[in-house]
Motif scaffolding. Structure first.
Motif, PDB file in Angstrom:
ATOM      1  N   VAL A  27       0.918  -1.172   0.046  1.00 18.04           N
ATOM      2  CA  VAL A  27      -0.003  -0.029   0.075  1.00 18.04           C
ATOM      3  C   VAL A  27       0.981   1.074   0.000  1.00 18.04           C
ATOM      4  O   VAL A  27       1.916   1.157   0.406  1.00 18.04           O
ATOM      5  CB  VAL A  27      -1.094   0.088   1.334  1.00 18.04           C
ATOM      6  N   GLN A  28       0.350   2.319  -0.281  1.00 19.27           N
ATOM      7  CA  GLN A  28       0.896   3.759  -0.272  1.00 19.27           C
ATOM      8  C   GLN A  28       0.732   4.350   0.944  1.00 19.27           C
ATOM      9  O   GLN A  28      -0.440   4.088   1.532  1.00 19.27           O
ATOM     10  CB  GLN A  28       0.408   4.559  -1.383  1.00 19.27           C
ATOM     11  N   ALA A  70      -4.921   1.762  -0.317  1.00 19.18           N
ATOM     12  CA  ALA A  70      -4.535   0.229  -0.584  1.00 19.18           C
ATOM     13  C   ALA A  70      -5.517   0.142  -1.795  1.00 19.18           C
ATOM     14  O   ALA A  70      -6.569   0.669  -1.939  1.00 19.18           O
ATOM     15  CB  ALA A  70      -5.275  -0.497   0.513  1.00 19.18           C
ATOM     16  N   GLY A  71      -5.115  -1.051  -2.496  1.00 20.74           N
ATOM     17  CA  GLY A  71      -6.100  -1.432  -3.627  1.00 20.74           C
ATOM     18  C   GLY A  71      -5.753  -0.768  -4.806  1.00 20.74           C
ATOM     19  O   GLY A  71      -6.642  -0.885  -5.894  1.00 20.74           O
ATOM     20  N   GLY A  78      -7.896   6.293  -6.869  1.00 22.08           N
ATOM     21  CA  GLY A  78      -8.321   4.902  -6.875  1.00 22.08           C
ATOM     22  C   GLY A  78      -7.824   4.221  -5.407  1.00 22.08           C
ATOM     23  O   GLY A  78      -7.549   5.204  -4.350  1.00 22.08           O
ATOM     24  N   GLY A  79      -8.339   3.216  -5.429  1.00 20.50           N
ATOM     25  CA  GLY A  79      -8.218   2.398  -4.187  1.00 20.50           C
ATOM     26  C   GLY A  79      -9.071   2.936  -2.899  1.00 20.50           C
ATOM     27  O   GLY A  79     -10.118   3.469  -3.169  1.00 20.50           O
ATOM     28  N   VAL A  80      -8.689   2.452  -1.612  1.00 26.17           N
ATOM     29  CA  VAL A  80      -9.307   2.793  -0.321  1.00 26.17           C
ATOM     30  C   VAL A  80      -8.507   3.656   0.435  1.00 26.17           C
ATOM     31  O   VAL A  80      -7.363   3.276   0.609  1.00 26.17           O
ATOM     32  CB  VAL A  80      -9.790   1.345   0.379  1.00 26.17           C
ATOM     33  N   SER A 114      -9.995  -7.404  -0.533  1.00 30.11           N
ATOM     34  CA  SER A 114     -10.342  -7.827  -2.173  1.00 30.11           C
ATOM     35  C   SER A 114      -9.155  -8.485  -2.596  1.00 30.11           C
ATOM     36  O   SER A 114      -8.359  -8.837  -2.091  1.00 30.11           O
ATOM     37  CB  SER A 114     -10.594  -6.466  -2.566  1.00 30.11           C
ATOM     38  N   HIS A 115      -9.381  -8.757  -3.973  1.00 33.32           N
ATOM     39  CA  HIS A 115      -8.413  -9.266  -4.630  1.00 33.32           C
ATOM     40  C   HIS A 115      -7.096  -8.394  -4.851  1.00 33.32           C
ATOM     41  O   HIS A 115      -5.854  -8.911  -4.817  1.00 33.32           O
ATOM     42  CB  HIS A 115      -8.787 -10.054  -5.966  1.00 33.32           C
ATOM     43  N   LEU A 116      -7.360  -7.305  -4.599  1.00 31.00           N
ATOM     44  CA  LEU A 116      -6.220  -6.199  -4.790  1.00 31.00           C
ATOM     45  C   LEU A 116      -5.973  -5.751  -3.213  1.00 31.00           C
ATOM     46  O   LEU A 116      -4.801  -5.107  -3.285  1.00 31.00           O
ATOM     47  CB  LEU A 116      -6.476  -5.153  -5.577  1.00 31.00           C
TER      48      LEU A 116
END
Length: 239
Positions: A27-28, A70-71, A78-80, A114-116
């Protein structure tokens, strides 16, 4: 908590440019800037639904100044988003010397997998990372290298050879069990590493890149903290 996986998988390179599907635990880490812009400054690995693992040097500001994304493979989109509740640095010595530059970071809310978005597998305590091992390094390069997640490969070398091309007024590291040192396998001049970037052996996260000094044009090696040296502390802390 089943955080510990034995380090028994062979290194397999990512099959495509979608590195996040291969390494969904990365994750960033974003930090709020004085001009009120969230900038990607580091990376981290998901330990479980409430904790991530990163470099202690990435969290020098107050917890409210940091969040994770994340993701997503893309910077800033994007992501969460999940904000940081607190960071727990390894409580020995001073990470400014690049030893023990590791932190377990508690998030303000629970991560939804999730898958990511998946948790990292980490090695059993005291697993030895031998010299000459090729590891995958995931990262964005602190926002300076790429707008998308990339994976470079590093080969581990002894601590006595770490930073061998540093200016003469700086000291090489001594070989030690709580420092990992690697060199890029293809001689990249620009690193994709962020502080906190994971080093992968197969799908096991074995190292955390130091946020203090890492690969650039004047630094011949990249330094990481070996997770196995801290596994017991990580498991006790991330609960």
């Amino acid at each position: 908590m089943a955080l510990i996986w034995l380090l028994s998988l062979a290194l397999v390179g990512a099959a495509s440019a979608d590195y996040l599907e291969r390494y969904p635990s990365i994750v960033q880490v974003e930090t709020i800037q004085p001009w009120a812009f969230w900038q990607q400054t580091c990376a981290a690995s998901i330990l479980n639904s409430r904790y991530v693992l990163s470099a202690a040097s990435c969290f020098s500001a107050s917890p409210s100044s940091h969040r994770i994304r994340a993701g997503t493979r893309n910077l800033y989109t994007g992501g969460v988003i999940n904000y940081v509740d607190r960071n727990i640095n390894y409580p020995r010595d001073n990470f400014t010397a690049q030893f023990h530059d590791i932190s377990v970071v508690r998030l303000a809310s629970v991560i939804t997998y999730s898958h990511l978005i998946q948790r990292a597998a980490i090695p059993a305590p005291q697993t030895v990372i031998s010299n000459g091992l090729v590891l995958a390094q995931g990262g964005w390069g602190g926002g300076n290298s790429s707008l998308t997640l990339s994976v470079y490969y590093v080969r581990t070398v002894s601590g006595s050879n770490c930073g061998i091309n540093l200016p003469t007024n700086q000291t090489n590291f001594n070989s030690t069990s709580n420092i990992l040192c690697g060199t890029y396998t293809h001689g990249y001049n620009v690193s994709n590493a962020d502080g906190g970037s994971p080093w992968f052996f197969g799908n096991v996260t074995v190292g955390v890149v130091s946020g203090l000094n890492y690969g650039n044009s004047s630094w011949s090696s990249i330094v990481a903290t070996p997770i196995a040296y801290f596994t017991n502390w990580i498991v006790r802390t991330a609960v």
